[in-house]
Design a protein around this motif. Sequence first.
Motif, short mmCIF file in Angstrom:
data_model
loop_
_atom_site.label_atom_id
_atom_site.label_comp_id
_atom_site.label_asym_id
_atom_site.label_seq_id
_atom_site.Cartn_x
_atom_site.Cartn_y
_atom_site.Cartn_z
N SER B 391 0.83 -1.21 0.00
CA SER B 391 0.00 0.00 0.00
C SER B 391 0.86 1.25 0.00
N SER B 392 0.24 2.35 -0.44
CA SER B 392 0.97 3.62 -0.49
C SER B 392 0.93 4.30 0.87
N LYS B 393 1.78 5.29 1.05
CA LYS B 393 1.82 6.03 2.30
C LYS B 393 0.46 6.68 2.56
N GLU B 394 -0.18 7.18 1.52
CA GLU B 394 -1.47 7.85 1.69
C GLU B 394 -2.52 6.87 2.20
N MET B 395 -2.52 5.68 1.60
CA MET B 395 -3.50 4.68 2.03
C MET B 395 -3.26 4.32 3.49
N GLN B 396 -1.99 4.20 3.86
CA GLN B 396 -1.67 3.84 5.25
C GLN B 396 -2.14 4.92 6.21
#
Lengths: 325, 481
Positions: B391-396
């Motif tokens: 997952s991307s940082k934004e999703m996290q």
Amino acid sequence: MLSSNADSIFWMSRYLERSGNIARYLDVNWHMTLEASDEYDTQWEPLITTTGDIDDFASRYDEASRESAIYFLTSDEDNPNSIISCTKMLRLNAMRVRHIIPTEMWENINIFYHFIKNNVKRPKRIMNNPYDFCLEVKRYNTLIGGIAFDIMDHDEKWNFFNMGRFIERSESTTRILDVKYHVLLPSPGHVGTVLDHVQWNALLKAVDGLESFRQRYGNTSPGKVASFLLLDRLFPSSVLFCLNQAHEHLHAISNTQTWEFSNIAEKQLGQLCNSLSYCTVDDVVEQGLHEFIDDIQIRIGKLQHAITDTFFTGKPRIEKQQFWR
Amino acid sequence: MKGNYTFEDYQLQGFYDENIDSTNAPRRSAKLLSRMLETLTSEELVAIQNSADKSFFDLGITFTVYADEMGTEKIFPFDIIPRIIEAQEWERLERGLKQRIHALNLFIDDIYNDQKILDDGVVPRELVEGSPGFFKECMGIKPPQRVWCHITGTDLVRDSDGTFYVLEDNLRCPSGASYVLANRQILKRIFPQVFARSKVRNIEDYPSLLLEMLYEVAPERPGRPSVVLLTPGCFNSAYYEHVFLAQQMGIPLVEGTDLVVDEGYVYMRTTKGLERVDVIYRRINEDFLDPLVFNKDSLIGIPGVMDAYRKGNVTLVNAPGTGVADDKAIYAYVPRIIRYYLDEEPIIPNVPTYLCSEHKDLEYVLDNIGELVVKEVDGAGGYGMLIGPHSSKEMQDAFAQKIRENPRSFVAQPIVSLSRCPVIVEDGFEGRHVDFRPYILHGKEIKIMPGGLTRVALKKGSIVVNSSQGGGSKDTWVLGR
């Protein structure tokens, strides 16, 4: 059995039969127009009248050409009685009773449906030559009917299956006779012309009855054809034959004799069979063929309501005694 | 002509492979199979794969994609190479599953009756009573044989060291058993030679075991119990399974409108009037079962059925309320639940689980979100979860925010590097990640079908095996001794 399952089996069978009947009419009509002069090219409209959808057709199409009629009857999903619509409904109803019909039956219904679905994607091919397409539809009809006879238990569901087929067929025979009679005898002057013979034969072919008619009735005449299609006791598409069969199956469901009745459907169908059994073609002519057929159609319609009411709504059954006098 | 596919340059890539060992040789259990596969030309293999697809299609073992008007039908992808489980390994799994289901059933019965485990403080009361799967409407119910979770589909996964773990317990309405049977039936039809001398255990009698179990839990009354399968209808995605099981058991397949409750008894509408029903194997969610008790807007339910159930006049299978035990937060307590009721050590371990409701765990999860799998406690079907490394940082960050807002709703687990199994791809065999769902029946005794559903993530590198997200399945062979 579950009311809803009986309902689905009954309609599954009606839609199966309907798809076969449409294919048969279409095939015969197409063959007839092949050898036709312009006069015959007007023969597509009566075909649509036969299926009872002429109003719907007229509201959406300019004229009844070969192309538009074939498209309407095979591929038009907005026509509830097109072959594609019938097979869709056939499959949907089969899906609801998939657990009680033989797997082989379901599998073939499914393959049948996909065959139709793939073919109507290319309606041009069917319009140019509907023969192969119609042949396949008729074959699946025979195949699925055969599976029912050979593999399914001859129990309640089998009786509903057969009742559906025969009631559908009886209605369809009345329609094709009614329409063709109008077209064939627009005036008494047409009787006995060449045109006549070709068309009478086509009418008999459309119900797969030409061979049997020849063997037992000889040459065609309007009276003999009407008698054959309405009152014959041996020909499997005659109205009386179909209704007698439906009558037997109806009584097998309630396990009663055909001379008594235990519900309103049995009462109505018994009366209808009786009135046809004790009728001659002269009686028909006297009443007027169209009026006679109209009456039968109304009574079959009422019978359908009675069947629905008796079996498909799941209401508790009325006891037999209440019907005796 | 491409020639034959071989396992010579099969890539393990550090994963545990179900059929191939670390020296790239077939495992003992898969030797016959692997040799056999290597004798076939690639054309033959592709032809067998195609005829499998056709069989599924013709039999209508499909689901519908409603994107276009006609409704395109798709089959559930099926890979023809079976996944093999050795006799000894299976026996251990079988013991472990029986132990787990036995304990979970005792737990559910306790929760809805005496609540000893809560009084003893082994599982926190607020966790249980705050669970979305806990139904206070079920308090005090004592179902026949005291069985609640009659049918369970437990998801097992195997880690890179070869250890099986329980990933989750599906105690409500587990699906998939019909695919296990269909997969076997079709593999036998199109690839019979592969079964030769392999001593594969038969799974065909699952429907009769299921029926037997349904009879066993019927309310006491003379004569053969009347059992029905309740489906939401033919547009449900699992409808094939409902049809298949009803057909194989020879029982009516009913929809809510086929049933009616009168004076506390359940009846079905038949062509001969109303007929009494004793057992409902329900394949609709409990919240839709009875509009008088649960979801008021349910159109597929049967008004009054809970009342009939409470009175003991009808048995519901699985019992409503079992969801409390497959809550992903309760899951973390299952080893303790097993010890509490059975005084035994769990035979199949859990995947370590962090409960975001506990402060210490929450901090750990938020700090390590990039390495963990975070799941919603009542999510299913592979939805509502975050796979950290993918997952991307934004999703996290977005997920971390959701967790902070409602910590009770989330748990997290370290990534299990799922084992793999060979599948046929364009130019040979390649490994794909798999899981395993055996089916456990709880009637008078606990019985397990020797087999189960192996789901496989067909997309290269993917670890999501759900059919809604590109997963397929395989036949699963449990070998006899």
